[in-house]
Design a protein around this motif. Structure first.
Motif, PDB file in Angstrom:
ATOM      1  N   THR A   1      31.260  86.755 -25.663  1.00 26.94           N
ATOM      2  CA  THR A   1      32.294  86.653 -24.638  1.00 26.94           C
ATOM      3  C   THR A   1      33.607  86.183 -25.240  1.00 26.94           C
ATOM      4  O   THR A   1      34.674  86.733 -24.940  1.00 26.94           O
ATOM      5  CB  THR A   1      31.839  85.698 -23.513  1.00 26.94           C
ATOM      6  OG1 THR A   1      30.619  86.191 -22.958  1.00 26.94           O
ATOM      7  CG2 THR A   1      32.883  85.583 -22.424  1.00 26.94           C
ATOM      8  N   SER A  57      35.094  89.025 -27.502  1.00 24.09           N
ATOM      9  CA  SER A  57      35.587  90.154 -26.703  1.00 24.09           C
ATOM     10  C   SER A  57      36.803  89.756 -25.873  1.00 24.09           C
ATOM     11  O   SER A  57      37.739  90.549 -25.734  1.00 24.09           O
ATOM     12  CB  SER A  57      34.487  90.722 -25.814  1.00 24.09           C
ATOM     13  OG  SER A  57      34.040  89.767 -24.889  1.00 24.09           O
ATOM     14  N   THR A  58      36.835  88.537 -25.358  1.00 24.13           N
ATOM     15  CA  THR A  58      37.995  88.070 -24.587  1.00 24.13           C
ATOM     16  C   THR A  58      39.233  88.011 -25.471  1.00 24.13           C
ATOM     17  O   THR A  58      40.330  88.395 -25.055  1.00 24.13           O
ATOM     18  CB  THR A  58      37.709  86.691 -23.961  1.00 24.13           C
ATOM     19  OG1 THR A  58      36.572  86.815 -23.097  1.00 24.13           O
ATOM     20  CG2 THR A  58      38.888  86.182 -23.168  1.00 24.13           C
ATOM     21  N   MET A  60      31.945  93.188 -18.283  1.00 23.58           N
ATOM     22  CA  MET A  60      33.107  92.336 -18.259  1.00 23.58           C
ATOM     23  C   MET A  60      34.318  93.076 -18.811  1.00 23.58           C
ATOM     24  O   MET A  60      35.400  92.996 -18.249  1.00 23.58           O
ATOM     25  CB  MET A  60      32.863  91.051 -19.069  1.00 23.58           C
ATOM     26  CG  MET A  60      34.061  90.160 -19.039  1.00 23.58           C
ATOM     27  SD  MET A  60      34.450  89.079 -20.449  1.00 23.58           S
ATOM     28  CE  MET A  60      34.074  89.924 -21.879  1.00 23.58           C
ATOM     29  N   LYS A 100      25.579  84.822 -26.451  1.00 21.21           N
ATOM     30  CA  LYS A 100      26.296  85.397 -25.305  1.00 21.21           C
ATOM     31  C   LYS A 100      27.693  84.789 -25.196  1.00 21.21           C
ATOM     32  O   LYS A 100      28.675  85.502 -24.977  1.00 21.21           O
ATOM     33  CB  LYS A 100      25.512  85.176 -24.013  1.00 21.21           C
ATOM     34  CG  LYS A 100      26.118  85.871 -22.829  1.00 21.21           C
ATOM     35  CD  LYS A 100      25.251  85.724 -21.605  1.00 21.21           C
ATOM     36  CE  LYS A 100      25.897  86.413 -20.419  1.00 21.21           C
ATOM     37  NZ  LYS A 100      25.093  86.294 -19.205  1.00 21.21           N
TER      38      LYS A 100
END
Length: 148
Positions: A40, A43-44, A1, A36
């Motif tokens: 996400t 990190s986003t 991603m 998870k």
């Protein structure tokens, strides 16, 4: 991603490392129900922070490019200014959009409260209250014992 969002393998690896470092520093990873989703989210947010910092850096470098060569700061000064701009940006993100807009119109553009109120279609009292919130928020960010 991260590779897909950044388009750069090295930057993706750096942000992946930053993501795990941030999670480990929080020391709450063993309590996660949705690891998870948490990864996400972290990190986003780091990707968004990366792009905001990049935009700030580019704006500053563009402003420097318009300066005469003799007044150009050293690379160390540029790095310090970019870091300071990123820190200011992070602090101002904690304000609501309207309060941030009013605060910047006053502090960066040098506008008077009456002119800000007229331009935004609000009362001077609303502008004054927003400025108080802005100053209080900045004070807390700088002088709070929790700030790191």
């Amino acid at each position: 991603m991260l590779r897909r969002k950044l388009g750069n393998m090295e930057q993706a690896a750096d942000l992946a490392q930053d993501t795990f470092a941030r999670i480990l520093a929080a020391n709450q990873y063993h309590e996660l129900r949705e690891p998870k989703a948490y990864l996400t989210t972290v990190s986003t947010r780091l990707v968004a922070q990366h792009f905001r910092r990049y935009a700030l850096e580019q704006a500053y470098l563009d402003a420097l490019a318009s300066q005469p060569e003799a007044t150009s700061p050293s690379p160390e000064t540029v790095a310090l200014v970019v870091e300071a701009l990123a820190a200011i940006s992070r602090v101002l993100e904690g304000l609501t959009a309207r309060t941030r807009e009013i605060f910047l119109m006053s502090q960066l553009d040098g506008m008077k409260y009456v002119d800000i109120a007229r331009q935004l279609g609000v009362s001077v009292n609303v502008v004054q209250k927003a400025m108080i919130k802005g100053f209080q928020h900045c004070y807390q960010a700088v002088y709070s014992t929790d700030a790191s």
